[in-house]
Design a protein around this motif. Structure first.
Motif, PDB file in Angstrom:
ATOM      1  N   CYS A   1      48.152 -64.488-120.199  1.00  0.00           N
ATOM      2  CA  CYS A   1      48.417 -63.406-119.241  1.00  0.00           C
ATOM      3  C   CYS A   1      47.792 -63.753-117.891  1.00  0.00           C
ATOM      4  O   CYS A   1      48.376 -63.504-116.836  1.00  0.00           O
ATOM      5  CB  CYS A   1      47.853 -62.088-119.753  1.00  0.00           C
ATOM      6  SG  CYS A   1      48.822 -61.396-121.077  1.00  0.00           S
TER       7      CYS A   1
ATOM      8  N   CYS B   1      47.345 -66.747-116.675  1.00  0.00           N
ATOM      9  CA  CYS B   1      48.206 -67.754-116.050  1.00  0.00           C
ATOM     10  C   CYS B   1      49.436 -67.094-115.431  1.00  0.00           C
ATOM     11  O   CYS B   1      49.839 -67.422-114.319  1.00  0.00           O
ATOM     12  CB  CYS B   1      48.657 -68.785-117.073  1.00  0.00           C
ATOM     13  SG  CYS B   1      47.358 -69.877-117.593  1.00  0.00           S
ATOM     14  N   LEU B   2      50.014 -66.145-116.186  1.00  0.00           N
ATOM     15  CA  LEU B   2      51.199 -65.443-115.661  1.00  0.00           C
ATOM     16  C   LEU B   2      50.839 -64.703-114.376  1.00  0.00           C
ATOM     17  O   LEU B   2      51.610 -64.686-113.425  1.00  0.00           O
ATOM     18  CB  LEU B   2      51.721 -64.443-116.690  1.00  0.00           C
ATOM     19  CG  LEU B   2      52.739 -64.940-117.693  1.00  0.00           C
ATOM     20  CD1 LEU B   2      53.167 -63.812-118.594  1.00  0.00           C
ATOM     21  CD2 LEU B   2      53.956 -65.506-116.983  1.00  0.00           C
ATOM     22  N   PHE B   3      49.643 -64.106-114.364  1.00  0.00           N
ATOM     23  CA  PHE B   3      49.226 -63.352-113.176  1.00  0.00           C
ATOM     24  C   PHE B   3      49.108 -64.287-111.982  1.00  0.00           C
ATOM     25  O   PHE B   3      49.590 -63.991-110.888  1.00  0.00           O
ATOM     26  CB  PHE B   3      47.886 -62.661-113.446  1.00  0.00           C
ATOM     27  CG  PHE B   3      47.370 -61.896-112.272  1.00  0.00           C
ATOM     28  CD1 PHE B   3      47.883 -60.647-111.983  1.00  0.00           C
ATOM     29  CD2 PHE B   3      46.400 -62.428-111.450  1.00  0.00           C
ATOM     30  CE1 PHE B   3      47.432 -59.947-110.885  1.00  0.00           C
ATOM     31  CE2 PHE B   3      45.941 -61.740-110.359  1.00  0.00           C
ATOM     32  CZ  PHE B   3      46.457 -60.487-110.073  1.00  0.00           C
TER      33      PHE B   3
ATOM     34  N   MET C   1      57.239 -61.318-112.834  1.00  0.00           N
ATOM     35  CA  MET C   1      56.214 -62.003-113.608  1.00  0.00           C
ATOM     36  C   MET C   1      54.984 -61.118-113.726  1.00  0.00           C
ATOM     37  O   MET C   1      54.358 -61.034-114.785  1.00  0.00           O
ATOM     38  CB  MET C   1      55.856 -63.308-112.919  1.00  0.00           C
ATOM     39  CG  MET C   1      56.244 -64.518-113.706  1.00  0.00           C
ATOM     40  SD  MET C   1      55.484 -65.938-113.017  1.00  0.00           S
ATOM     41  CE  MET C   1      56.858 -66.672-112.250  1.00  0.00           C
ATOM     42  N   LEU C   2      54.636 -60.451-112.621  1.00  0.00           N
ATOM     43  CA  LEU C   2      53.476 -59.559-112.656  1.00  0.00           C
ATOM     44  C   LEU C   2      53.721 -58.411-113.631  1.00  0.00           C
ATOM     45  O   LEU C   2      52.851 -58.052-114.424  1.00  0.00           O
ATOM     46  CB  LEU C   2      53.203 -58.986-111.263  1.00  0.00           C
ATOM     47  CG  LEU C   2      52.612 -59.982-110.277  1.00  0.00           C
ATOM     48  CD1 LEU C   2      52.424 -59.333-108.916  1.00  0.00           C
ATOM     49  CD2 LEU C   2      51.265 -60.476-110.782  1.00  0.00           C
TER      50      LEU C   2
ATOM     51  N   CYS D   1      53.342 -59.600-117.060  1.00  0.00           N
ATOM     52  CA  CYS D   1      51.912 -59.786-117.354  1.00  0.00           C
ATOM     53  C   CYS D   1      51.251 -58.445-117.648  1.00  0.00           C
ATOM     54  O   CYS D   1      50.543 -58.292-118.647  1.00  0.00           O
ATOM     55  CB  CYS D   1      51.277 -60.469-116.157  1.00  0.00           C
ATOM     56  SG  CYS D   1      49.513 -60.435-116.159  1.00  0.00           S
ATOM     57  N   TYR D   2      51.515 -57.437-116.814  1.00  0.00           N
ATOM     58  CA  TYR D   2      50.889 -56.126-117.032  1.00  0.00           C
ATOM     59  C   TYR D   2      51.383 -55.497-118.332  1.00  0.00           C
ATOM     60  O   TYR D   2      50.636 -54.844-119.045  1.00  0.00           O
ATOM     61  CB  TYR D   2      51.174 -55.177-115.861  1.00  0.00           C
ATOM     62  CG  TYR D   2      50.524 -55.621-114.574  1.00  0.00           C
ATOM     63  CD1 TYR D   2      49.333 -56.323-114.583  1.00  0.00           C
ATOM     64  CD2 TYR D   2      51.104 -55.344-113.349  1.00  0.00           C
ATOM     65  CE1 TYR D   2      48.741 -56.744-113.420  1.00  0.00           C
ATOM     66  CE2 TYR D   2      50.517 -55.754-112.168  1.00  0.00           C
ATOM     67  CZ  TYR D   2      49.342 -56.450-112.205  1.00  0.00           C
ATOM     68  OH  TYR D   2      48.751 -56.864-111.048  1.00  0.00           O
TER      69      TYR D   2
ATOM     70  N   LEU E   1      49.572 -57.055-121.142  1.00  0.00           N
ATOM     71  CA  LEU E   1      48.193 -56.565-121.207  1.00  0.00           C
ATOM     72  C   LEU E   1      48.151 -55.143-121.786  1.00  0.00           C
ATOM     73  O   LEU E   1      47.306 -54.825-122.629  1.00  0.00           O
ATOM     74  CB  LEU E   1      47.566 -56.571-119.814  1.00  0.00           C
ATOM     75  CG  LEU E   1      47.206 -57.952-119.280  1.00  0.00           C
ATOM     76  CD1 LEU E   1      46.638 -57.856-117.885  1.00  0.00           C
ATOM     77  CD2 LEU E   1      46.191 -58.621-120.204  1.00  0.00           C
TER      78      LEU E   1
ATOM     79  N   PHE F   1      55.354 -67.782-122.164  1.00  0.00           N
ATOM     80  CA  PHE F   1      55.111 -68.310-120.823  1.00  0.00           C
ATOM     81  C   PHE F   1      56.394 -68.852-120.214  1.00  0.00           C
ATOM     82  O   PHE F   1      56.652 -68.665-119.019  1.00  0.00           O
ATOM     83  CB  PHE F   1      54.053 -69.410-120.900  1.00  0.00           C
ATOM     84  CG  PHE F   1      53.491 -69.771-119.569  1.00  0.00           C
ATOM     85  CD1 PHE F   1      52.629 -68.902-118.929  1.00  0.00           C
ATOM     86  CD2 PHE F   1      53.823 -70.957-118.955  1.00  0.00           C
ATOM     87  CE1 PHE F   1      52.116 -69.218-117.690  1.00  0.00           C
ATOM     88  CE2 PHE F   1      53.312 -71.270-117.716  1.00  0.00           C
ATOM     89  CZ  PHE F   1      52.459 -70.407-117.084  1.00  0.00           C
TER      90      PHE F   1
ATOM     91  N   GLY G   1      58.271 -66.125-118.795  1.00  0.00           N
ATOM     92  CA  GLY G   1      57.700 -65.799-117.482  1.00  0.00           C
ATOM     93  C   GLY G   1      58.211 -66.759-116.426  1.00  0.00           C
ATOM     94  O   GLY G   1      58.608 -66.350-115.333  1.00  0.00           O
TER      95      GLY G   1
END
Lengths: 322, 672
Positions: free
Chosen positions: A47, A49-51, A62-63, A66-67, A70, B118, B121
């Protein structure tokens, strides 16, 4: 005492207060531990890395991804705990075994019809032992047995049982260390030998005497109608002799006492005694056991056998026994 | 624990993971190399064979190591062409494929899961369209399902899907709150960019080039106007100014680049003064991998945050500091009536009188003759444009190739071409006549998808000419508009239809159908809203949002607000998980009986303790008044009826039960 052992002892003392021993547990906030698993940390790293990627490319999707991941992890913290804390578990008393045989601790996960069932796989193992037993609560019947490997005879207090679960996403590991208050009696490993009974008072003389039986050939005598056919000495008849039947001898069902034989290591002697106790009990003999100052009075039957074997298990040994 | 082995044949979770991985790989067709995709396909085929039990042994790790070495060398060989970003993504996909063949332990599964997540992403780097997002979300859902299947294999898939859906639905509001309120940082460091993903206009134009763009209906940008839309004739979106001509190709002048670099080092940005009539609008530019931005002359970037990221060149173009790897929104104010004479015209003149050393002799002769007859600039330009009309030049997207002396061939031989042909011929002629001239490429037009929103697509690409006419500075001439007025007034489609030409697309017929048109408009609109509100949400929008919520932003207010948000999140979680707030799932008649039991225990002090209901009733009878007894009896009867007689009359019975319970309460109260 090494630092590690010291630490373990401390932990066990702490656990003793936090999760007191009981035959029956319903897990709760106090008895459940929860922490991200290795995979959980890896997931957090991903996560992160994605951020970074999302921020550097100014990429909102992508953000958002990531959120979302999380937030899912946060939600899983609760679902994971809730699922595990529904676990109610009960132990049935463990049965004695001979040294070298595994003892089985039978555990039962209660599923109440009213309550939601517990899902997912649980891993069950003894305190700080590798190689867990994996139980799938969704498909398995809710009882299972945890084997405990025994090496030496004795009365052993079973260690705590560690139960853990990674349900639902493997991000968190919920676990608990339960002490089911079980004491295991480990009988000495039986060593085959001659059964030797001593008279109860008189020490030394062999009192075993012969009695008709079917184990050892003893003599031939005239056939009487009605005797079993397999007893007839066919060879004799084939030679043209009289009809004779074989008689066998059997040690007489007799009373007496088992004693430790001298001149042998204690463990060997105890193993031999165990064998004799088993053999005599199978014959239904009426016997007692003298072990130095420990005396088991005359008796027979399963309870008596257990009493004798217990006495053997308890016998103070040369260091190997607690 | 990590050494736990997975079952191989018939293991649904690992098969699902393999299929999701394959799908993600397929969606990444543009960044991934073909051989990497083939490797992924092979890996999934191996998985399928293992799943179906056709064979039982995963390939040995020695084989895979050998394959890894081979693939690694191949990738290293290609990496110089690919650039860092693409190499990394290829490497990740490659490693995943190899791991997939070897996956035998739970640890492998989890590593692959994280890598595939990933990759999903990374998919957003290359496409952020709504369709793609929906597809990736679906893949994400399946991927998570595979993960739950790993940890509770005995549970039915529908149940797993249901609880996963519940968790996701609970996580979504939290994710949105985090997205809206966590600060949107500016990039932490410069990231490698993909080399091959540049689209749209290029830094150099050889006549005929833009024709390729005309085939594409890819979105370039959306512009949202605060003021009314500009007239169609005013919609000249400048992107790149080309000032160097080598006889065939126009390109950005090297001198101009040098000057720009120097100015950027000194941080002396060109700031044109402007006033008067203006358009105020926001542009949401699609990712191009390039740095050109689009605006109507003369443009001034108005938003503070973006001001530092956009450079105004002395040739009136807007340049982003970083290539556009994702959508970029910026606010612009354009003053269409202001003259472009604020730069160093002497320098501009010197640059824009540059001529190629040789070539196009016929044009040179023709221009010198024409220039002798018309020494005035205005008259000369008039004649030049008139020539295109008199000679019956044609506007076409598929002109014949003109490999030698292209301007000569175009002006005197073929006399048919596309906007770049006209612009190139005119600018060259002007330079020959001693008038400083250059080509501007950009977009012209745009389709209104809402009342105040223009949507500009690649087929709107256009090229026109600018010349310095005395002190008016740079003046725009569009030779294409002379030849094909429809191109400028109505757009490409119309212009081509007038000439009996079409875009070579099988969907041409569809565009004219009203239903398809409205669907297309709806999609364009959705895409616009998506870009504007989701993809375009940035630090400025965030600040606006907070200001709308809180009024003026003070640190104290912000602190309180964030504390409130944290509290709100805690409440949200409590509502999800606190048992007291959960809906009671016990059947209703049990609830009624429970209440009655509580009452009775409280009143008589006798607990039920696992007694059957009937027995409990009998135990209580001596302690109760006759009325209470009667009520209790009906209550028990009704309960048993509902419990054992099925559902047929249970509604009426339930009502009766509730009534009996009320009676019981009354009776107990009156007796005490």
């Amino acid at each position: 005492m090494t630092l590690r052992a010291h630490w373990q002892a401390r932990t066990l003392r702490w656990l003793q207060q936090r999760i007191p021993p009981s035959r029956h547990y319903s897990l709760n906030l106090k008895s459940v531990f929860i922490f991200p698993s290795w995979f959980g940390w890896g997931y957090l790293l991903m996560c992160g890395c994605l951020f970074i990627l999302g921020t550097n490319y100014q990429n909102n999707l992508m953000l958002l991804l990531c959120y979302f991941l999380l937030a899912l992890m946060l939600i899983t913290l609760f679902t994971s705990y809730q699922n595990f804390a529904r676990l109610t578990i009960r132990a049935t008393p463990v049965k004695p075994v001979y040294a070298g045989e595994p003892a089985m601790l039978a555990l039962m996960v209660r599923t109440d019809a009213d309550e939601k069932p517990v899902h997912g796989q649980i891993e069950v193992t003894w305190w700080q032992q590798p190689a867990p037993l994996t139980v799938d609560l969704d498909s398995h019947p809710p009882h299972f047995s945890l084997p405990y490997v025994t090496q030496t005879r004795g009365i052993i207090k079973l260690p705590r049982v560690t139960i853990s679960s990674l349900f639902p996403l493997g991000l968190y590991r919920c676990w608990t260390h339960l002490d089911f208050q079980q004491t295991l009696t480990v009988y000495p490993r039986p060593i085959p030998c001659q059964v030797t009974l001593y008279p109860e008072d008189d020490e030394g003389s062999d009192t075993s005497s012969e009695q008709p039986g079917h184990d050892d050939f003893y003599a031939l005598r005239g056939y009487q109608v009605g005797e079993p056919l397999q007893r007839i000495a066919w060879k004799n008849i084939a030679k043209g002799g009289d009809w004779v039947s074989k008689t066998f001898s059997q040690p007489q069902r007799q009373t007496g006492c088992l004693r430790m034989s001298g001149g042998e290591p204690v463990e060997t002697a105890l193993g031999k005694l165990a064998f004799q106790v088993i053999a005599l009990s199978e014959q239904g003999a009426y016997f007692g056991l003298h072990l130095g100052h420990i005396k088991v009075p005359l008796g027979s039957g399963d309870a008596h056998k257990h009493q004798c074997l217990c006495a053997l298990a308890r016998f103070p040994g040369l260091g190997a026994v607690p | 624990m990590s050494a736990l082995r997975l079952p191989i044949a018939g293991h649904i979770a690992s098969m699902t993971l393999a299929l999701v991985f394959l799908t993600v790989t397929l969606t990444l067709y543009s960044p991934l190399q073909l051989w990497v995709m083939l490797l992924a396909l092979c890996a999934v085929l191996v998985r399928m064979a293992l799943y179906a039990g056709w064979y039982n042994r995963a390939p040995s790790s020695r084989t895979i190591n050998l394959l890894a070495l081979l693939s690694g060398v191949t990738l290293a060989w290609f990496s110089t062409d690919l650039g860092l970003l693409l190499s990394m993504i290829n490497l990740l996909a490659m490693a995943c494929s190899l791991k997939l063949m070897l996956m035998t332990r739970r640890k492998d599964f989890l590593q692959l899961f994280a890598s595939t997540l990933f990759l999903i992403g990374c998919g957003f780097i290359f496409s952020q369209s709504l369709v793609n997002t929906v597809m990736y979300l679906a893949l994400l859902a399946v991927l998570l399902l595979a993960l739950t299947a790993l940890f509770s294999p005995g549970r039915s898939l529908t149940r797993q899907a249901r609880s996963l859906a519940v968790s996701s639905a609970q996580a979504l509001p939290i994710a949105i709150i985090l997205f809206l309120l966590l600060p949107h940082l500016s990039p932490l460091w410069k990231m490698p960019t993909a080399k091959s993903s540049t689209t749209g206009l290029a830094e150099s134009v050889t006549p005929g080039d833009i024709a390729n763009l005309s085939q594409s209906d890819e979105l370039v940008f959306n512009a949202t106007f605060d003021s009314p839309l500009p007239m169609r004739q005013e919609r000249y979106w400048r992107a790149i100014t080309l000032e160097h001509f080598d006889g065939r190709t126009w390109s950005v002048s090297p001198t101009r680049k040098q000057i720009r670099n120097q100015y950027q080092l000194l941080n002396r940005e060109f700031e044109p003064a402007a006033s008067g009539r203006a358009f105020t609008y926001q542009v949401i530019a699609e990712a191009t991998g390039q740095r050109w931005l689009y605006a109507i002359d003369i443009a001034q970037v108005t938003d503070q945050g973006r001001g530092n990221e956009i450079w105004q060149g002395a040739d009136y173009q807007l340049i982003a500091r970083r290539p556009l790897m994702s959508k970029m929104a910026y606010d612009v104010k354009s003053y269409p009536d202001v003259q472009l004479n604020q730069t160093l015209l002497t320098l501009d003149s010197r640059l824009n009188l540059q001529l190629p050393v040789k070539g196009n002799p016929a044009t040179q002769r023709w221009v010198s003759q024409l220039r002798q007859r018309y020494p005035g600039d205005a008259a000369f330009i008039q004649q030049l444009l008139g020539y295109f009309v008199q000679e019956g030049f044609r506007y076409t997207l598929s002109p014949d190739p003109m490999p030698l002396n292209p301007v000569d061939a175009f002006l005197f031989d073929k006399q048919a071409g596309f906007c770049t042909h006209y612009a190139s011929a005119m600018a060259y002629s002007l330079r020959l006549a001693g008038i400083p001239a250059r080509i501007v490429t950009g977009y012209h037009g745009g389709e209104p998808i809402q009342e105040n929103v223009l949507s500009v697509r690649q087929y709107d690409a256009h090229a026109w000419v600018e010349a310095i006419i005395d002190d008016r500075g740079w003046v725009r001439f569009d030779p294409t508009s002379v030849v094909s007025p429809a191109r400028v007034s109505f757009g490409l489609q119309q212009a081509l239809e007038e000439n009996g030409d079409t875009l070579n697309s099988p969907f041409d017929g569809l565009y004219s159908m009203p239903l398809f048109g409205s669907v297309r408009l709806f999609l364009a609109n959705t895409d616009y809203l998506w870009s504007r509100w989701v993809l375009g949400f940035d630090a400025d929008m965030q600040q606006n949002l907070l200001q709308k919520l809180l009024g003026e932003l003070t640190p104290r207010k912000l602190l309180l607000f964030f504390l409130a948000v944290v509290g709100g999140l805690a409440l949200l979680l409590a509502s999800y998980f606190l048992p007291r707030w959960q809906p009671n799932t016990r059947p209703e008649h049990y609830q009624v009986i429970d209440r009655a039991e509580q009452l009775l225990t409280k009143h008589t002090g006798i607990k039920r303790v696992n007694q059957p209901l009937h027995a409990y009733q009998q135990t209580l009878t001596p302690h109760l008044s006759p009325a209470s007894c009667h009520a209790l009896k009906t209550l028990v009867q009704d309960f048993e009826h509902i419990e054992y007689a099925g559902k047929a009359f249970s509604k009426a019975r339930l009502k009766a039960m509730k009534r009996a319970r009320r009676d019981l309460t009354k009776a107990l109260r009156s007796s005490s």
